[in-house]
Design a protein around this motif. Structure first.
Motif, PDB file in Angstrom:
ATOM      1  N   ASN A 124       1.618  -7.978  -6.626  1.00  0.00           N
ATOM      2  CA  ASN A 124       1.162  -6.585  -6.652  1.00  0.00           C
ATOM      3  C   ASN A 124       2.287  -5.710  -7.184  1.00  0.00           C
ATOM      4  O   ASN A 124       3.459  -5.928  -6.902  1.00  0.00           O
ATOM      5  N   THR A 125       1.899  -4.750  -7.992  1.00  0.00           N
ATOM      6  CA  THR A 125       2.880  -3.914  -8.688  1.00  0.00           C
ATOM      7  C   THR A 125       3.399  -2.807  -7.780  1.00  0.00           C
ATOM      8  O   THR A 125       2.774  -2.455  -6.779  1.00  0.00           O
ATOM      9  N   LEU A 126       4.539  -2.258  -8.159  1.00  0.00           N
ATOM     10  CA  LEU A 126       5.081  -1.126  -7.420  1.00  0.00           C
ATOM     11  C   LEU A 126       4.169   0.080  -7.606  1.00  0.00           C
ATOM     12  O   LEU A 126       3.605   0.279  -8.685  1.00  0.00           O
ATOM     13  N   ALA A 161      10.128 -15.103  -2.347  1.00  0.00           N
ATOM     14  CA  ALA A 161      10.686 -13.970  -1.607  1.00  0.00           C
ATOM     15  C   ALA A 161      11.780 -13.278  -2.396  1.00  0.00           C
ATOM     16  O   ALA A 161      11.932 -12.054  -2.341  1.00  0.00           O
ATOM     17  N   LYS A 162      12.558 -14.043  -3.144  1.00  0.00           N
ATOM     18  CA  LYS A 162      13.660 -13.480  -3.922  1.00  0.00           C
ATOM     19  C   LYS A 162      13.177 -12.482  -4.962  1.00  0.00           C
ATOM     20  O   LYS A 162      13.888 -11.541  -5.317  1.00  0.00           O
ATOM     21  N   VAL A 163      11.971 -12.684  -5.467  1.00  0.00           N
ATOM     22  CA  VAL A 163      11.429 -11.786  -6.494  1.00  0.00           C
ATOM     23  C   VAL A 163      10.391 -10.834  -5.908  1.00  0.00           C
ATOM     24  O   VAL A 163       9.630 -10.194  -6.636  1.00  0.00           O
ATOM     25  N   GLY A 164      10.343 -10.754  -4.572  1.00  0.00           N
ATOM     26  CA  GLY A 164       9.478  -9.791  -3.906  1.00  0.00           C
ATOM     27  C   GLY A 164       8.005 -10.148  -3.880  1.00  0.00           C
ATOM     28  O   GLY A 164       7.157  -9.273  -3.696  1.00  0.00           O
ATOM     29  N   LYS A 165       7.689 -11.428  -4.034  1.00  0.00           N
ATOM     30  CA  LYS A 165       6.288 -11.853  -4.012  1.00  0.00           C
ATOM     31  C   LYS A 165       5.904 -12.334  -2.612  1.00  0.00           C
ATOM     32  O   LYS A 165       6.701 -12.955  -1.924  1.00  0.00           O
ATOM     33  N   ARG A 166       4.680 -12.064  -2.259  1.00  0.00           N
ATOM     34  CA  ARG A 166       4.174 -12.426  -0.942  1.00  0.00           C
ATOM     35  C   ARG A 166       3.405 -13.733  -1.018  1.00  0.00           C
ATOM     36  O   ARG A 166       2.754 -14.018  -2.026  1.00  0.00           O
ATOM     37  N   VAL A 167       3.475 -14.550   0.029  1.00  0.00           N
ATOM     38  CA  VAL A 167       2.756 -15.821   0.034  1.00  0.00           C
ATOM     39  C   VAL A 167       1.911 -15.950   1.301  1.00  0.00           C
ATOM     40  O   VAL A 167       2.252 -15.401   2.348  1.00  0.00           O
ATOM     41  N   LEU A 168       0.818 -16.681   1.185  1.00  0.00           N
ATOM     42  CA  LEU A 168      -0.069 -16.989   2.311  1.00  0.00           C
ATOM     43  C   LEU A 168      -0.250 -18.494   2.336  1.00  0.00           C
ATOM     44  O   LEU A 168      -0.401 -19.126   1.287  1.00  0.00           O
ATOM     45  N   CYS A 169      -0.220 -19.066   3.530  1.00  0.00           N
ATOM     46  CA  CYS A 169      -0.229 -20.519   3.647  1.00  0.00           C
ATOM     47  C   CYS A 169      -1.462 -21.017   4.407  1.00  0.00           C
ATOM     48  O   CYS A 169      -1.888 -20.410   5.391  1.00  0.00           O
ATOM     49  N   THR A 170      -2.018 -22.127   3.941  1.00  0.00           N
ATOM     50  CA  THR A 170      -3.095 -22.812   4.651  1.00  0.00           C
ATOM     51  C   THR A 170      -2.593 -24.188   5.071  1.00  0.00           C
ATOM     52  O   THR A 170      -2.073 -24.942   4.243  1.00  0.00           O
ATOM     53  N   VAL A 171      -2.726 -24.485   6.355  1.00  0.00           N
ATOM     54  CA  VAL A 171      -2.296 -25.782   6.888  1.00  0.00           C
ATOM     55  C   VAL A 171      -3.433 -26.359   7.724  1.00  0.00           C
ATOM     56  O   VAL A 171      -4.393 -25.653   8.059  1.00  0.00           O
ATOM     57  N   TYR A 172      -3.326 -27.656   8.075  1.00  0.00           N
ATOM     58  CA  TYR A 172      -4.367 -28.238   8.914  1.00  0.00           C
ATOM     59  C   TYR A 172      -3.800 -29.328   9.816  1.00  0.00           C
ATOM     60  O   TYR A 172      -2.739 -29.910   9.540  1.00  0.00           O
ATOM     61  N   SER A 173      -4.503 -29.544  10.892  1.00  0.00           N
ATOM     62  CA  SER A 173      -4.192 -30.629  11.808  1.00  0.00           C
ATOM     63  C   SER A 173      -5.249 -31.708  11.603  1.00  0.00           C
ATOM     64  O   SER A 173      -6.446 -31.409  11.603  1.00  0.00           O
ATOM     65  N   GLY A 211       0.804  -1.219   0.000  1.00  0.00           N
ATOM     66  CA  GLY A 211       0.000   0.000   0.000  1.00  0.00           C
ATOM     67  C   GLY A 211       0.832   1.262   0.000  1.00  0.00           C
ATOM     68  O   GLY A 211       0.300   2.352  -0.191  1.00  0.00           O
ATOM     69  N   THR A 212       2.146   1.131   0.235  1.00  0.00           N
ATOM     70  CA  THR A 212       3.029   2.298   0.226  1.00  0.00           C
ATOM     71  C   THR A 212       4.086   2.137  -0.859  1.00  0.00           C
ATOM     72  O   THR A 212       4.154   2.934  -1.791  1.00  0.00           O
ATOM     73  N   LEU A 213       4.892   1.101  -0.739  1.00  0.00           N
ATOM     74  CA  LEU A 213       5.859   0.802  -1.803  1.00  0.00           C
ATOM     75  C   LEU A 213       5.160   0.105  -2.968  1.00  0.00           C
ATOM     76  O   LEU A 213       5.533   0.294  -4.126  1.00  0.00           O
ATOM     77  N   THR A 214       4.159  -0.692  -2.652  1.00  0.00           N
ATOM     78  CA  THR A 214       3.406  -1.388  -3.695  1.00  0.00           C
ATOM     79  C   THR A 214       1.956  -0.928  -3.666  1.00  0.00           C
ATOM     80  O   THR A 214       1.504  -0.320  -2.699  1.00  0.00           O
ATOM     81  N   ASP A 215       1.224  -1.238  -4.714  1.00  0.00           N
ATOM     82  CA  ASP A 215      -0.199  -0.915  -4.755  1.00  0.00           C
ATOM     83  C   ASP A 215      -0.930  -1.709  -3.677  1.00  0.00           C
ATOM     84  O   ASP A 215      -0.494  -2.798  -3.291  1.00  0.00           O
ATOM     85  N   ASN A 216      -2.048  -1.178  -3.232  1.00  0.00           N
ATOM     86  CA  ASN A 216      -2.805  -1.821  -2.165  1.00  0.00           C
ATOM     87  C   ASN A 216      -3.742  -2.908  -2.689  1.00  0.00           C
ATOM     88  O   ASN A 216      -4.481  -3.514  -1.936  1.00  0.00           O
ATOM     89  N   ILE A 217      -3.716  -3.120  -4.006  1.00  0.00           N
ATOM     90  CA  ILE A 217      -4.587  -4.128  -4.609  1.00  0.00           C
ATOM     91  C   ILE A 217      -3.793  -5.415  -4.785  1.00  0.00           C
ATOM     92  O   ILE A 217      -2.864  -5.486  -5.582  1.00  0.00           O
ATOM     93  N   LEU A 218      -4.158  -6.442  -4.021  1.00  0.00           N
ATOM     94  CA  LEU A 218      -3.480  -7.732  -4.099  1.00  0.00           C
ATOM     95  C   LEU A 218      -4.217  -8.652  -5.066  1.00  0.00           C
ATOM     96  O   LEU A 218      -5.446  -8.692  -5.085  1.00  0.00           O
ATOM     97  N   VAL A 219      -3.447  -9.384  -5.856  1.00  0.00           N
ATOM     98  CA  VAL A 219      -4.019 -10.344  -6.793  1.00  0.00           C
ATOM     99  C   VAL A 219      -3.325 -11.678  -6.591  1.00  0.00           C
ATOM    100  O   VAL A 219      -2.093 -11.749  -6.554  1.00  0.00           O
ATOM    101  N   VAL A 220      -4.113 -12.742  -6.423  1.00  0.00           N
ATOM    102  CA  VAL A 220      -3.527 -14.072  -6.280  1.00  0.00           C
ATOM    103  C   VAL A 220      -3.067 -14.541  -7.654  1.00  0.00           C
ATOM    104  O   VAL A 220      -3.850 -14.649  -8.586  1.00  0.00           O
ATOM    105  N   GLU A 221      -1.789 -14.819  -7.735  1.00  0.00           N
ATOM    106  CA  GLU A 221      -1.195 -15.259  -8.998  1.00  0.00           C
ATOM    107  C   GLU A 221      -1.395 -16.744  -9.223  1.00  0.00           C
ATOM    108  O   GLU A 221      -1.653 -17.197 -10.340  1.00  0.00           O
ATOM    109  N   SER A 222      -1.242 -17.524  -8.163  1.00  0.00           N
ATOM    110  CA  SER A 222      -1.385 -18.976  -8.291  1.00  0.00           C
ATOM    111  C   SER A 222      -1.645 -19.617  -6.931  1.00  0.00           C
ATOM    112  O   SER A 222      -1.384 -19.021  -5.882  1.00  0.00           O
TER     113      SER A 222
END
Length: 322
Positions: free
Chosen positions: A235-237, A199-211, A84-95
């Motif tokens: 998300n773009t700069l 992380a090397k290319v500046g992409k963010r990830v979210l993880c789902t796990v279960y017990s 939202g500051t360095l990058t746009d505040n609009i997140l898009v799931v790539e995969s």
């Protein structure tokens, strides 16, 4: 008062004849006013602040306080977030990435349940929900028993579900918090590679796990978890951010990035926008060992502060103020 008025008229007329900058004319008038009448100093300062605010408004800068002109000249550090500051505040799931041999339909069901019933309405969760609804893989019948909303302190949200008569706990959040608790070594290695590569290319990830068995949602310190899916965001700069960063750094101001995201991701984005010292990073886990004096003595050595909690941000800002 009459003498002052005459002198001010003379100063303004002289400045116009000599084509002096308007700021010089106002400065001279202010100096004379403060000399002849003490109250004139207040008038002059207010006038100077108003001129400063008007000047910046032409550059689309809005001041909330009239004395912000003076404060702007005394800035030594600027603390900013990443999203939202360095990058746009609009997140898009790539995969959506699923571990080997894990059924995609099952991964979709578990992930969708954790997203929809987590009670979170952040941009991140909304982006994942949109992606899942647009890319359905088949749903299974599942009953949600209880839920735990996201907390920046815990860094995850959770739901307890009943599936095929059995209770299971599903968690969604930062992969770093789940990584030490992944019971399968092959899955853990796979997740480490996914985190590192993105992380090397500046992409963010979210993880789902279960017990596979019901587990207290508020405490996963002893849980045995399995990876369900990993969502990769793009998300773009933010437009013009490189120029804004350069503007401040050319004037000797240090930019500090305070973010809850993965350290490598934050560093990659900071480097892309040209932040000086982006290689100097510290994590919230490391800062947990800092004393109050450490915050004052150590904070100035770093540019990137990643995987930090809100209370860390408060302490950092106070340290930079000092």
């Amino acid at each position: 008062g009459y003498i002052l008025l005459v002198v001010l008229v003379f100063v303004v007329a002289r400045g116009m004849v000599l084509h002096l900058p308007r700021l010089d004319i106002v400065t001279q008038a202010g100096a004379l006013a403060s000399t002849l009448i003490p109250q004139g100093l207040i008038v002059a300062i207010t006038l100077l602040f108003a001129i400063g605010a008007a000047s910046y408004s032409k550059r689309n800068v809005l001041f909330q306080e009239i004395n912000a002109t003076e404060k702007l000249g005394r800035i030594k550090n600027i603390c900013i977030d990443k999203t939202g500051t360095l990058t746009d505040n609009i997140l898009v799931v790539e995969s959506m990435l699923v571990p080997k041999d894990f059924p995609e339909a099952e991964a979709y069901t578990l992930a969708y349940s954790s997203i929809v019933f987590s009670g979170d309405s952040s941009q991140t969760i909304l982006a994942v929900r949109k992606y899942l609804e647009e890319n359905k893989k088949g749903e299974q019948k599942i009953e949600v028993v209880s839920s735990l909303s996201f907390s920046s302190w815990r860094r995850y949200a959770a739901v307890e579900v009943r599936r095929d008569g059995l209770l299971q706990s599903i968690f969604v959040g930062s992969p770093d918090i789940f990584l030490p608790r992944i019971s399968n070594d092959e899955e853990k290695k796979w997740l480490e590679n996914v985190i590192s590569e993105n992380a090397k290319v500046g992409k963010r990830v979210l993880c789902t796990v279960y017990s596979k068995e019901a587990w207290p949602l508020k405490d996963i310190s002893e849980a045995n978890l399995s990876v369900v899916a990993v969502f990769v965001f793009h998300n773009t700069l933010r437009q013009g951010i490189e120029e804004a960063i350069k503007f401040f750094q050319d004037r000797g101001i240090r930019i500090r990035v305070l973010s809850g995201d993965n350290v490598a991701t934050v560093q990659a984005v900071a480097e892309k926008v040209g932040i000086v010292g982006s290689g100097d990073a510290v994590t919230g886990e490391q800062m947990e060992k800092w004393s109050d004096s450490d915050f004052e003595n150590q904070a100035g050595k770093y540019t990137v502060f990643a995987q930090i909690l809100p209370e860390h941000k408060v302490k950092l800002v106070e340290a930079f103020k000092k």
